[in-house]
Design a protein around this motif. Structure first.
Motif, PDB file in Angstrom:
ATOM      1  N   GLU A 215      24.645 -33.387  -6.297  1.00  0.00           N
ATOM      2  CA  GLU A 215      23.885 -32.693  -5.262  1.00  0.00           C
ATOM      3  C   GLU A 215      24.200 -31.206  -5.237  1.00  0.00           C
ATOM      4  O   GLU A 215      23.358 -30.394  -4.842  1.00  0.00           O
ATOM      5  CB  GLU A 215      24.147 -33.334  -3.898  1.00  0.00           C
TER       6      GLU A 215
ATOM      7  N   ARG B   7      17.660 -25.588  -6.539  1.00  0.00           N
ATOM      8  CA  ARG B   7      16.602 -25.279  -5.578  1.00  0.00           C
ATOM      9  C   ARG B   7      16.797 -23.946  -4.872  1.00  0.00           C
ATOM     10  O   ARG B   7      16.051 -23.627  -3.955  1.00  0.00           O
ATOM     11  CB  ARG B   7      16.509 -26.402  -4.550  1.00  0.00           C
TER      12      ARG B   7
ATOM     13  N   ILE C 248      26.049 -23.976  -0.098  1.00  0.00           N
ATOM     14  CA  ILE C 248      26.112 -25.399  -0.455  1.00  0.00           C
ATOM     15  C   ILE C 248      27.386 -26.024   0.102  1.00  0.00           C
ATOM     16  O   ILE C 248      27.356 -27.115   0.684  1.00  0.00           O
ATOM     17  CB  ILE C 248      26.033 -25.582  -1.982  1.00  0.00           C
TER      18      ILE C 248
ATOM     19  N   LEU D 239      15.926 -30.907   1.279  1.00  0.00           N
ATOM     20  CA  LEU D 239      17.375 -31.046   1.442  1.00  0.00           C
ATOM     21  C   LEU D 239      17.808 -30.488   2.793  1.00  0.00           C
ATOM     22  O   LEU D 239      18.487 -29.465   2.896  1.00  0.00           O
ATOM     23  CB  LEU D 239      18.096 -30.355   0.285  1.00  0.00           C
ATOM     24  N   THR D 240      17.399 -31.183   3.845  1.00  0.00           N
ATOM     25  CA  THR D 240      17.729 -30.785   5.213  1.00  0.00           C
ATOM     26  C   THR D 240      18.732 -31.773   5.799  1.00  0.00           C
ATOM     27  O   THR D 240      18.847 -32.918   5.349  1.00  0.00           O
ATOM     28  CB  THR D 240      16.477 -30.784   6.095  1.00  0.00           C
TER      29      THR D 240
ATOM     30  N   ARG E 181      19.873 -22.502  -3.512  1.00  0.00           N
ATOM     31  CA  ARG E 181      20.999 -22.253  -2.605  1.00  0.00           C
ATOM     32  C   ARG E 181      22.170 -21.665  -3.384  1.00  0.00           C
ATOM     33  O   ARG E 181      22.468 -22.095  -4.496  1.00  0.00           O
ATOM     34  CB  ARG E 181      21.451 -23.552  -1.928  1.00  0.00           C
TER      35      ARG E 181
ATOM     36  N   GLU F  60      21.843 -29.907  -7.709  1.00  0.00           N
ATOM     37  CA  GLU F  60      20.467 -29.978  -7.232  1.00  0.00           C
ATOM     38  C   GLU F  60      20.194 -28.909  -6.176  1.00  0.00           C
ATOM     39  O   GLU F  60      19.142 -28.245  -6.205  1.00  0.00           O
ATOM     40  CB  GLU F  60      20.175 -31.366  -6.669  1.00  0.00           C
ATOM     41  N   HIS F  61      21.099 -28.741  -5.244  1.00  0.00           N
ATOM     42  CA  HIS F  61      20.931 -27.690  -4.236  1.00  0.00           C
ATOM     43  C   HIS F  61      20.890 -26.308  -4.905  1.00  0.00           C
ATOM     44  O   HIS F  61      20.089 -25.445  -4.514  1.00  0.00           O
ATOM     45  CB  HIS F  61      22.080 -27.730  -3.218  1.00  0.00           C
TER      46      HIS F  61
ATOM     47  N   PHE G 198      26.981 -26.343   3.788  1.00  0.00           N
ATOM     48  CA  PHE G 198      26.038 -27.413   4.127  1.00  0.00           C
ATOM     49  C   PHE G 198      26.703 -28.781   3.964  1.00  0.00           C
ATOM     50  O   PHE G 198      26.510 -29.682   4.796  1.00  0.00           O
ATOM     51  CB  PHE G 198      24.790 -27.326   3.245  1.00  0.00           C
TER      52      PHE G 198
END
Length: 286
Positions: free
Chosen positions: A87, A94, A101, A51-52, A96, A90-91, A104
């Protein structure tokens, strides 16, 4: 039956693991399709697993290429890229935290704006709130992201597709208040994949809204006098979930069935398939 043309107001393609534009475009075109709104999926749908920001850029580049393919078959296309509320989850899953988030997501929006300035991205989508059970704090984070997206869409004259819970009046009223706070015009805000009750309130408030290509809701919405109704396949092009929620070519198939059954009128179909698409997406008519 006279020849009709059909539009898909919200769809996805996945050339990595799904059908992709090269297989979707000719089939939709041959079924009478003339327009499709193409919306990005999260990077991990395309096997860009990290997730970049670079992988979000790769996702947008892939989407731009899919649109070129669609246009090569004679379809008119509008492109949207965003930061889906899923998302956020999901972030978070993982590792974050919510602050990072939200920050980002802002970087993703700035990336989208860069592409918009180049004339290749037309809007932001999807953004919004989760329609499934999740931590309340993540819904708040998603709404903060939604507010920021509204501000960018306002400043850069972009349309936006909102992924929301289907709460009828309360959903539409809450979006209307956020819209007024941020100052974005109502014509830029699309309520995506609405149920019947939410479509009624979307119409009353004057928002564009997309209804799924299912006979039950189409038979109700397209039999009524509506000025803001659009129809979507919301096809996610995932071979693990075929036909979710519909295929783009299901739109002409189901509308023709309803016409032949006398449930809906040609005039209402024309309005939703041509007139409203031209107004909502600012495209030339076919």
């Amino acid at each position: 039956m006279e020849k009709l043309l059909f539009a898909d107001a919200h769809s996805h393609t996945n050339p990595i693991s799904g059908l992709g534009a090269r297989r979707i475009a000719p089939k939709f075109k041959n079924s009478g399709g003339w327009f499709i709104a193409l919306v990005s999926l999260p990077p991990y749908y395309y096997r860009f697993n990290d997730l970049t920001l670079d992988n979000y850029a790769k996702t947008i580049e892939l989407l731009i290429n899919e649109a070129k393919i669609m246009r090569s078959y004679g379809l008119k296309v509008r492109l949207l890229a965003g930061f889906h509320p899923a998302e956020v989850d999901e972030h978070f899953r993982r590792g974050r935290d919510l602050k990072s988030i939200v920050e980002f997501a802002d970087e993703v929006f700035k990336l989208i704006i860069d592409y918009h300035r180049k004339g290749v991205i037309d809007g932001i989508g999807e953004v919004g709130r989760q329609h499934y059970s999740t931590a309340p704090s993540r819904i708040v984070a998603s709404e903060l992201i939604l507010i920021k997206a509204m501000e960018y869409a306002r400043d850069y004259d972009m349309i936006m597709h909102l992924h929301l819970e289907q709460g009828g009046w309360v959903t539409v009223e809450s979006i209307d208040r956020l819209r007024k706070i941020t100052g974005i015009g109502s014509e830029k805000v699309f309520l995506h994949h609405v149920d019947y009750d939410t479509s009624v309130w979307g119409e009353k408030y004057g928002y564009w809204y997309t209804v799924p290509a299912k006979k039950r809701i189409l038979s109700k919405v397209l039999s009524e006098e509506r000025n803001h109704a659009l129809v979507e396949s919301d096809f996610i092009d995932d071979p693990k979930r075929p036909g979710v929620s519909s295929y783009p070519w299901d739109i002409p198939k189901r509308i023709k069935e309803l016409l032949s059954e006398g449930v809906i009128s040609v005039e209402n179909v024309y309005k939703s398939m041509i007139d409203n698409i031209v107004k909502a997406y600012r495209v030339e008519p076919p």
